[in-house]
Each structure stands twice: as C-alpha cells, then as structure tokens.
Design a protein around this motif. Structure first.
Motif, mmCIF file in Angstrom:
data_model
loop_
_atom_site.group_PDB
_atom_site.id
_atom_site.type_symbol
_atom_site.label_atom_id
_atom_site.label_comp_id
_atom_site.label_asym_id
_atom_site.label_seq_id
_atom_site.Cartn_x
_atom_site.Cartn_y
_atom_site.Cartn_z
ATOM 1 N N ASN A 12 0.806 -1.233 0.000
ATOM 2 C CA ASN A 12 0.000 0.000 0.000
ATOM 3 C C ASN A 12 0.834 1.276 0.000
ATOM 4 O O ASN A 12 0.343 2.332 0.392
ATOM 5 C CB ASN A 12 -0.954 0.009 1.207
ATOM 6 C CG ASN A 12 -1.833 -1.224 1.259
ATOM 7 O OD1 ASN A 12 -2.456 -1.594 0.279
ATOM 8 N ND2 ASN A 12 -1.854 -1.887 2.416
ATOM 9 N N TYR A 62 1.685 10.190 1.491
ATOM 10 C CA TYR A 62 0.883 9.172 0.815
ATOM 11 C C TYR A 62 0.941 7.812 1.513
ATOM 12 O O TYR A 62 -0.079 7.298 1.982
ATOM 13 C CB TYR A 62 1.326 9.012 -0.637
ATOM 14 C CG TYR A 62 0.488 8.012 -1.407
ATOM 15 C CD1 TYR A 62 -0.728 8.386 -1.965
ATOM 16 C CD2 TYR A 62 0.908 6.681 -1.552
ATOM 17 C CE1 TYR A 62 -1.506 7.464 -2.649
ATOM 18 C CE2 TYR A 62 0.128 5.754 -2.224
ATOM 19 C CZ TYR A 62 -1.068 6.153 -2.777
ATOM 20 O OH TYR A 62 -1.849 5.240 -3.446
ATOM 21 N N GLN A 100 -0.209 7.750 5.272
ATOM 22 C CA GLN A 100 -1.630 8.069 5.368
ATOM 23 C C GLN A 100 -2.498 6.927 4.835
ATOM 24 O O GLN A 100 -3.529 6.569 5.435
ATOM 25 C CB GLN A 100 -1.929 9.359 4.590
ATOM 26 C CG GLN A 100 -1.164 10.580 5.073
ATOM 27 C CD GLN A 100 -1.596 11.010 6.471
ATOM 28 O OE1 GLN A 100 -2.696 10.678 6.920
ATOM 29 N NE2 GLN A 100 -0.737 11.743 7.156
ATOM 30 N N LYS A 101 -2.103 6.332 3.722
ATOM 31 C CA LYS A 101 -2.904 5.266 3.130
ATOM 32 C C LYS A 101 -2.925 4.034 4.021
ATOM 33 O O LYS A 101 -3.974 3.401 4.207
ATOM 34 C CB LYS A 101 -2.355 4.902 1.749
ATOM 35 C CG LYS A 101 -3.199 3.851 1.036
ATOM 36 C CD LYS A 101 -2.698 3.569 -0.362
ATOM 37 C CE LYS A 101 -3.568 2.528 -1.052
ATOM 38 N NZ LYS A 101 -3.094 2.222 -2.418
ATOM 39 N N ASN A 102 -1.778 3.668 4.598
ATOM 40 C CA ASN A 102 -1.735 2.492 5.470
ATOM 41 C C ASN A 102 -2.559 2.693 6.727
ATOM 42 O O ASN A 102 -3.217 1.769 7.209
ATOM 43 C CB ASN A 102 -0.284 2.167 5.828
ATOM 44 C CG ASN A 102 0.379 1.277 4.788
ATOM 45 O OD1 ASN A 102 0.157 0.073 4.753
ATOM 46 N ND2 ASN A 102 1.194 1.880 3.933
ATOM 47 N N ARG A 155 -5.203 4.618 6.952
ATOM 48 C CA ARG A 155 -6.609 4.600 6.536
ATOM 49 C C ARG A 155 -7.090 3.159 6.346
ATOM 50 O O ARG A 155 -8.205 2.809 6.749
ATOM 51 C CB ARG A 155 -6.788 5.392 5.245
ATOM 52 C CG ARG A 155 -8.238 5.513 4.795
ATOM 53 C CD ARG A 155 -8.395 6.554 3.709
ATOM 54 N NE ARG A 155 -7.608 6.260 2.527
ATOM 55 C CZ ARG A 155 -6.502 6.913 2.170
ATOM 56 N NH1 ARG A 155 -6.046 7.895 2.920
ATOM 57 N NH2 ARG A 155 -5.848 6.590 1.066
#
Length: 539
Positions: free
Chosen positions: A385, A510, A513-515, A517
């Motif tokens: 991710n 990125y 934040q993505k992990n 989320r």
C-alpha cells in the motif's frame, strides 16, 4: 467519520511496524508470481546483470582515472581494486543469501528491511533501490547508445553517413549534445532543431532498446532468462577472445609503476569499479519466481559473483598489460570502449569489432535484469500500500506485472532525455552501497530478535561478516566523497540527499496516510485485506 489522530509516540510506533514474514510468504505462495526460474536461470540472470557496462566501459576510467581529473586511476593495481570491491560484495551477498532463502518473496532488500526495521525504513530502502535499478537502468541505456554509435562507425565505408555518423541531437540528451557541439566549435542553437521554440533532442537507439526490453519482460521472466542466456554466452565468448588474443600483446613494462596513485588510486578504483559488480543483488528480487529458492538462490547469488570476479581480474591484467594507463594524456577510446580500443591499437580490428558486438549484448542483458529488478521492487511496495493498487495487477495471460513493467519503461525513456550519465553512475553506487549496508544491519537485528527462525542458509561467522560488509561498503562510500573532486561528486552527493528527503516526504504524504486509513477501515470491518489486496465489504 473523522480521521483518527495519532500522538507523536503512536506515529513513531506505526512507522516502526514490522511486516510478519510468515504472512508475507503465505500471501506470496497463494497468489504471487509464476515460479519459472531454476538455479541456472538465476546464475545466467546474475552474470547477465553484472557483466555489462562496468567491464566494457567503466574499467577504463577505474584504471586510468577520469578525463577531467576528478578521480585518480588505479593503474595496473586495478586488479587489487577489483578484489577489494568483490570482497565488499561477498559479505553483502552472504547476507542477501540468508534473507532470500528465509523470505523468498519479491522485493529483495525492501522486503527484508520491512521484516526487521519497520515500515518507514522499508519505504526508504525501496526508494533508494530505485537509484540502483531505475536510474542505473537509464544510465546503461544511454551507454548502450554510445557503444552502438561506435559500432556503426565501423561501417562508414558501407552504410550511408546518416546511419554511421548520426547527428548528436538524435542519439543524446540535450545537456550532452550541447557539451559535445560546443567542444567541436559548433553553434548548438543552430545544430539542434527546435519545435515550437523548444530544443528537440532524443536518444533514439536507447528508446528503441528500452521499448524492446519492456515488451520482452511483459511476456514473462522465463523468456527473459532465455534471452539473457544467449547474450551472456555472446559476451563471455568475446571477453574470452579478448583475454586469449590480448595475452600475446601484453608488455610487462606497462605494469610499472603498479600503483601510480598509491592507496588513493586503488580505493577510488574500487569505488568506481563497484559499478561493475552491481546486479547480483537483483537476483534476490526474483525470489518469488524461483522453483526452489532455499537451495537455488544462494548458489545463484554467490556463483554469479564468483564467476564475474574471475573474468574481471583476467580482463584487468590483459588490458593494463596491453595499454599504458599511467602518464600522458588519457586516450578517449580507453575511457569509452577500453577493450575494443586496446585491440585497435595492436591492429586487431576484427577482434575489436567482435568485442563491440559483445559489449552491446552485455549492456542489453544488464538492461533486461535492471528493468526486471526495478519492477519487482515496485510490485512489492504496491502490495504494501505504498503505491496505488493498480500496480498490483498481473497480465491475464503472461501473469507478469505488466502495468508496472510498462511504467518503468516509460520512465526510462523519459530519463534518457534529461539524465546526466556521470552523476547517474555515482548515484547508482550510493544507492547500492546504502542498500547493502541496510541488509547487513538487518541480518544482525533478525539474528537477535528471531534467533529460532529456520534459516536454510546462514551467514558464517556472524556477526563479524555482516559487520565487515557494513565497514567495507560504508568506508568506500565515505572515501569516495572525500577524494572525488569536481561538479560530478558534489552533484551526486547533493542529489542523493535530496532523493532521500523526497522519499520521506512521499511516505509522509501518501504511504503513511494510506496504510493508516486501511488499518482504520479494517478495524471498522469496512474492508478485508487478503494477499495484499484491499476489498470493500460495504459498498
């Protein structure tokens, strides 16, 4: 729902989150890449990656020094430089072998770092690996063009002039074309065509070769290994021809003085020639595609390294015995195509022509393996991710990461238009040294925190061998920064620092934040994460 906020200690704890190795191996076995590579495929890929631009081009700079005087040459003591570089590689290769048999998944040093040093360190090492593979890939593509142009000049009496002596704007990037035109006393403003007021320079041979390599890798790694095998046979054949023929023209007087620049020249030569050893670690990135990784990977890694070291020492002995590498003006041919130049000096033009063919084969095989390695690292990062999930998609027929493969090819094509090759070579070395150091550190950590994990291959004399790898790689990198002079050394150092900072910013904006989320949605039962893929439950 509002985003969950983390305190600084919680953020740091998340950044140090380790990847469970058992889960990673299980996921790779369920839906990973097709297992098609055997031990000989690995050795061929390793030799194909290592023997290339280094032995056909960099060896001349390492022996005689750079033309601008930014680095001293090792002279005939280049054989010692090669041994030093090989020793530095061996310690790291042993660590790679232990990891590759213990965690046989795609990603190489990136995957090993994730399992030992945590999420943030894994992203940074993956980002740094792009210096070694992606930027090195671009540099080799441009070197391929240089050798192709030199090869075509041999047909000046047969083929038309536009083919044997093409305009610089058609075979070089803008910066290099401007430098070359200026050196020739030509007004580059008039020599370089403009489209809508923008100067137009395109490295056409490199672009065509990158497109062909990309198409081959989209089809599959087994075909890639077959192609590499053919090219390895060709270049080993011409190198053997050079050694056997050149041995009759060796003059022992050329070996005196043996080390004209003392230890400074020897160690700087080791740093430069280290570029010629880059590639054995690329085998580890294909671990997930091995039929029997626990047995075959150590043999592939160490076998390819041992074979190329023997070849390098023989070439260095013959080259420095045929051509004086100390005193006077350094011939341009010795820097650009040293083996072919040495043969032309002794009027063995037919051998020089065959060597040119071998150099093209060697560079092509390096392009193939570096492209594959860059793709596999990015593939592993997308499964974690750090990159958009679209890069995880496999080709429905060939079962290869085709979108990533094409993306790396496009980036390579764009890079040939703007990249400074001298800086790229130094950057590639910095990235390689850093990744080797991290792998050695990771071995020490894992031996401490998980001593009972099965290890089909173990680094002998641990912790001394991993520590030796750290000292050798770190020492050569620091030494080069202290000794090298000029804009190339300064720019490469500054760009390496900027590259690492860019990686940290991308992770913060990125990847992190993505992990987080995905973790939050998984806790709330809105998504399911399996085999590295995210599926929404409540749509």
């Amino acid at each position: 729902m509002a985003e969950k906020r983390f305190s600084l200690p919680q953020v740091l704890r998340k950044m140090l989150t380790l990847k469970n190795m058992d889960d990673a191996i299980a996921n790779a076995q369920k839906g990973g890449l097709e297992k098609t590579l055997g031990v000989w495929d690995l050795i061929i890929l390793g030799v194909g990656a290592i023997i290339g631009s280094g032995i056909f081009a960099i060896v001349g700079i390492a022996a005689a020094g750079s033309a601008d005087g930014s680095s001293p040459g090792a002279g005939p003591a280049l054989v010692i430089s090669m041994v030093i570089a090989a020793i530095a590689c061996i310690f790291s290769a042993l660590c790679y072998s232990e990891f590759a048999t213990m965690i046989p998944i795609a990603g190489g040093a990136y995957a090993y770092t994730f399992a030992t040093l945590g999420e943030f360190a894994a992203w940074i090492i993956g980002w740094i690996l792009m210096l070694e593979y992606a930027i090195g890939f671009i540099a080799v593509a441009c070197a391929w063009t240089n050798h192709f142009v030199q090869f075509m000049k041999g047909f000046s009496n047969i083929l038309p002039a536009w083919l044997t002596n093409p305009p610089l704007w058609l075979v070089d990037d803008y910066r290099s074309a401007v430098t070359a035109y200026t050196a020739q006393g030509i007004d580059y403003h008039s020599a370089i065509p403009h489209i809508l007021g923008v100067p137009f320079c395109i490295n056409l041979p490199a672009i065509i070769m990158i497109a062909l390599i990309t198409a081959i890798l989209v089809k599959g790694t087994k075909d890639s290994a077959k192609m590499a095998g053919i090219m390895v046979a060709v270049k080993i054949g011409v190198i053997a021809l050079f050694v056997l023929t050149g041995a009759f023209y060796v003059k022992p007087a050329n070996w005196v003085p043996f080390a004209p620049n003392g230890f400074e020249g020897i160690f700087m030569g080791a740093f430069i020639i280290f570029f010629a050893y880059i590639g054995f670690d690329a085998i580890a990135t294909a671990a997930e595609e091995c039929k029997n990784p626990q047995k075959d990977l150590p043999i592939g890694i160490l076998g390819s390294l041992a074979a190329t070291t023997v070849v390098y020492v023989l070439v260095a002995l013959v080259l420095t015995g045929m051509q004086k590498t100390t005193g006077g003006v350094i011939p341009e041919g010795l820097i650009k195509a040293p083996m072919a130049f040495a043969m032309s000096v002794v009027h063995q033009n037919w051998v020089a022509g065959l060597i040119s063919i071998g150099s093209l084969a060697g560079l092509t095989s390096v392009l193939l393996v570096m492209h594959m390695a860059a793709t596999r690292v990015l593939y592993a990062m997308s499964r974690d991710n750090f990159l958009p999930s679209v890069f995880q998609k496999l080709h429905p027929k060939f079962n290869t990461p085709h979108i990533l493969t094409i993306t790396v090819g496009v980036v390579g094509i764009l890079g040939t238009l703007i990249l400074d090759l001298n800086v790229a070579t130094s950057l590639c070395n910095f990235g390689t040294f850093t990744s080797f150091i991290i792998v050695c550190v990771a071995i020490l950590i894992l031996r401490k925190v998980d001593p009972d994990r099965p290890r089909p291959f173990k680094v002998p004399f641990c912790p001394w061998f991993p520590l030796a790898g750290i000292v050798c790689c770190g020492g050569l990198m620091i030494f080069s920064m202290m000794v090298a002079k000029g804009d190339t050394a300064r720019l490469s150092t500054e760009m390496f620092i900027v590259w690492v900072i860019m990686g940290a910013l991308i992770y913060a904006s990125y990847g992190y934040q993505k992990n987080r989320r995905i973790e939050r949605l998984a806790e709330e039962k809105e998504i399911a994460v399996e085999d590295g893929k995210v599926e929404y439950i409540n749509k």
